[in-house]
Design a protein around this motif. Structure first.
Motif, PDB file in Angstrom:
ATOM      1  N   THR A 183      -8.163  13.546  27.640  1.00  0.00           N
ATOM      2  CA  THR A 183      -6.591  14.093  27.099  1.00  0.00           C
ATOM      3  C   THR A 183      -5.901  14.957  27.999  1.00  0.00           C
ATOM      4  O   THR A 183      -4.911  14.792  28.261  1.00  0.00           O
ATOM      5  CB  THR A 183      -6.871  14.354  25.643  1.00  0.00           C
ATOM      6  N   SER A 184      -6.982  16.088  28.657  1.00  0.00           N
ATOM      7  CA  SER A 184      -6.368  16.858  29.700  1.00  0.00           C
ATOM      8  C   SER A 184      -5.965  15.980  30.821  1.00  0.00           C
ATOM      9  O   SER A 184      -4.668  16.382  31.438  1.00  0.00           O
ATOM     10  CB  SER A 184      -7.295  17.913  30.005  1.00  0.00           C
ATOM     11  N   GLY A 185      -6.266  15.047  31.407  1.00  0.00           N
ATOM     12  CA  GLY A 185      -6.008  14.200  32.414  1.00  0.00           C
ATOM     13  C   GLY A 185      -4.741  13.396  31.977  1.00  0.00           C
ATOM     14  O   GLY A 185      -3.957  13.267  33.098  1.00  0.00           O
ATOM     15  N   LEU A 186      -4.775  12.838  30.933  1.00  0.00           N
ATOM     16  CA  LEU A 186      -3.382  12.232  30.646  1.00  0.00           C
ATOM     17  C   LEU A 186      -2.332  13.433  30.598  1.00  0.00           C
ATOM     18  O   LEU A 186      -1.196  12.984  31.000  1.00  0.00           O
ATOM     19  CB  LEU A 186      -3.663  11.595  28.951  1.00  0.00           C
ATOM     20  N   ALA A 187      -2.640  14.549  30.128  1.00  0.00           N
ATOM     21  CA  ALA A 187      -1.432  15.465  30.205  1.00  0.00           C
ATOM     22  C   ALA A 187      -1.070  15.885  31.487  1.00  0.00           C
ATOM     23  O   ALA A 187       0.192  16.090  31.971  1.00  0.00           O
ATOM     24  CB  ALA A 187      -1.904  16.856  29.506  1.00  0.00           C
ATOM     25  N   VAL A 188      -1.907  15.843  32.571  1.00  0.00           N
ATOM     26  CA  VAL A 188      -1.653  15.900  33.906  1.00  0.00           C
ATOM     27  C   VAL A 188      -0.800  14.864  34.465  1.00  0.00           C
ATOM     28  O   VAL A 188       0.146  15.082  35.081  1.00  0.00           O
ATOM     29  CB  VAL A 188      -2.862  16.139  34.890  1.00  0.00           C
ATOM     30  N   ILE A 189      -1.297  13.702  34.038  1.00  0.00           N
ATOM     31  CA  ILE A 189      -0.566  12.660  34.487  1.00  0.00           C
ATOM     32  C   ILE A 189       0.846  12.431  34.217  1.00  0.00           C
ATOM     33  O   ILE A 189       1.895  12.191  34.782  1.00  0.00           O
ATOM     34  CB  ILE A 189      -1.283  11.285  34.592  1.00  0.00           C
ATOM     35  N   THR A 190       1.077  12.840  32.590  1.00  0.00           N
ATOM     36  CA  THR A 190       2.368  13.014  32.066  1.00  0.00           C
ATOM     37  C   THR A 190       3.485  13.911  32.666  1.00  0.00           C
ATOM     38  O   THR A 190       4.416  13.463  32.918  1.00  0.00           O
ATOM     39  CB  THR A 190       2.141  13.217  30.552  1.00  0.00           C
ATOM     40  N   ALA A 191       2.744  15.033  32.876  1.00  0.00           N
ATOM     41  CA  ALA A 191       3.524  15.963  33.474  1.00  0.00           C
ATOM     42  C   ALA A 191       4.080  15.470  35.156  1.00  0.00           C
ATOM     43  O   ALA A 191       5.339  15.726  35.382  1.00  0.00           O
ATOM     44  CB  ALA A 191       3.005  17.262  33.609  1.00  0.00           C
ATOM     45  N   PHE A 192       3.032  14.939  35.781  1.00  0.00           N
ATOM     46  CA  PHE A 192       3.262  14.245  37.211  1.00  0.00           C
ATOM     47  C   PHE A 192       4.409  13.284  37.079  1.00  0.00           C
ATOM     48  O   PHE A 192       5.341  13.356  37.982  1.00  0.00           O
ATOM     49  CB  PHE A 192       2.033  14.013  37.766  1.00  0.00           C
ATOM     50  N   VAL A 193       4.001  12.419  36.339  1.00  0.00           N
ATOM     51  CA  VAL A 193       4.878  11.307  36.357  1.00  0.00           C
ATOM     52  C   VAL A 193       6.478  11.585  36.034  1.00  0.00           C
ATOM     53  O   VAL A 193       7.572  11.059  36.371  1.00  0.00           O
ATOM     54  CB  VAL A 193       4.368  10.283  35.329  1.00  0.00           C
ATOM     55  N   LEU A 194       6.630  12.341  34.821  1.00  0.00           N
ATOM     56  CA  LEU A 194       7.789  12.774  34.640  1.00  0.00           C
ATOM     57  C   LEU A 194       8.694  13.528  35.496  1.00  0.00           C
ATOM     58  O   LEU A 194       9.743  13.440  35.453  1.00  0.00           O
ATOM     59  CB  LEU A 194       7.669  13.795  33.287  1.00  0.00           C
ATOM     60  N   ARG A 195       7.830  14.392  36.295  1.00  0.00           N
ATOM     61  CA  ARG A 195       8.657  15.121  37.288  1.00  0.00           C
ATOM     62  C   ARG A 195       9.103  14.109  38.588  1.00  0.00           C
ATOM     63  O   ARG A 195      10.001  14.116  38.870  1.00  0.00           O
ATOM     64  CB  ARG A 195       7.502  15.894  37.921  1.00  0.00           C
ATOM     65  N   LEU A 196       8.140  13.235  38.804  1.00  0.00           N
ATOM     66  CA  LEU A 196       8.582  12.326  39.963  1.00  0.00           C
ATOM     67  C   LEU A 196       9.648  11.010  39.212  1.00  0.00           C
ATOM     68  O   LEU A 196      10.664  10.906  39.978  1.00  0.00           O
ATOM     69  CB  LEU A 196       7.489  11.215  40.116  1.00  0.00           C
TER      70      LEU A 196
END
Length: 222
Positions: A183-196
């Motif tokens: 879930t921590s990795g999903l949080a990282v990916i979510t923030a990353f994708v939202l920014r992109l």
């Protein structure tokens, strides 16, 4: 317990990855600004370590990890050297800066939130400090490069909001006892994708309703 979710080596590795990608973004901005080798190194160090130092001082983790772990200090220098010799072509620097910055944003908002909670902060305070960890280095980077920080500019794509989402996911997972490496990795990916996505689609936060500003918007956007 939150301390059991990450071994010290995993936590350390997460921090080093975040430091490296933030340092890359800082060094690339220095190249775009035509800074010399010292300026490239300084901007890399400040971008990489600024948010983490702020976090550690606030939570009382002193001296900050940036001053007690040689790897934290050397990693930005390695990134600066890499950029100094192998920086992208001029027309690709903007894209590279944004991509690396988005990656650092996602990594730091999660690790900052987790560390703040480990040191006894509540959920809301932990999320706020996770946000500060993620954007603090970028703010210092922009100030030193003589630019208005991106998260304060109305004409820039969403910057702080993706970090807020990432930190929010972490505290929700903590609240419902669902925080783990996945879930921590999903949080990282979510923030990353939202920014992109914000960069690609030019998502921006709304300004004041029925605003009446005397500021010349064309001049501000330059």
């Amino acid at each position: 317990m939150i301390q059991d979710l990450f071994t010290p080596s995993v936590q350390h590795s997460l921090e080093l990855v975040g430091i490296f990608v933030f340092a890359i973004s800082g060094a690339l901005l220095a190249v775009r600004k035509n800074f010399d080798v010292f300026g490239i190194a300084v901007l890399a160090e400040v971008t990489a370590l600024g948010g983490g130092i702020f976090r550690d001082v606030i939570i009382g983790a002193v001296p900050p990890a940036a001053f007690t772990d040689l790897g934290y200090f050397v990693t930005p220098l390695f990134a600066a050297a890499l950029v100094f010799f192998l920086h992208p072509e001029v027309e690709r620097i903007n894209l590279a800066v944004n991509t690396f910055d988005a990656a650092g944003l996602g990594l730091f908002c999660v690790s900052g939130t987790v560390k703040a909670y480990e040191y006894g902060l509540g959920l809301t305070a932990s999320a706020a400090l996770g946000l500060a960890t993620a954007v603090g280095g970028g703010v210092l980077r922009d100030v030193l490069a003589n630019e208005v920080p991106s998260l304060l500019r109305w004409d820039r794509d969403l910057y702080a909001v993706p970090a807020m989402v990432g930190s929010g996911i972490v505290v929700l997972c903590i609240r419902f006892d669902a925080l783990n490496p996945v879930t921590s990795g999903l949080a990282v990916i979510t923030a990353f994708v939202l920014r992109l996505l914000a960069i690609a689609r030019h998502w921006r936060a709304p300004r004041a309703w029925n605003r009446r500003s005397a500021v010349d918007e064309k001049a501000t956007a330059q």
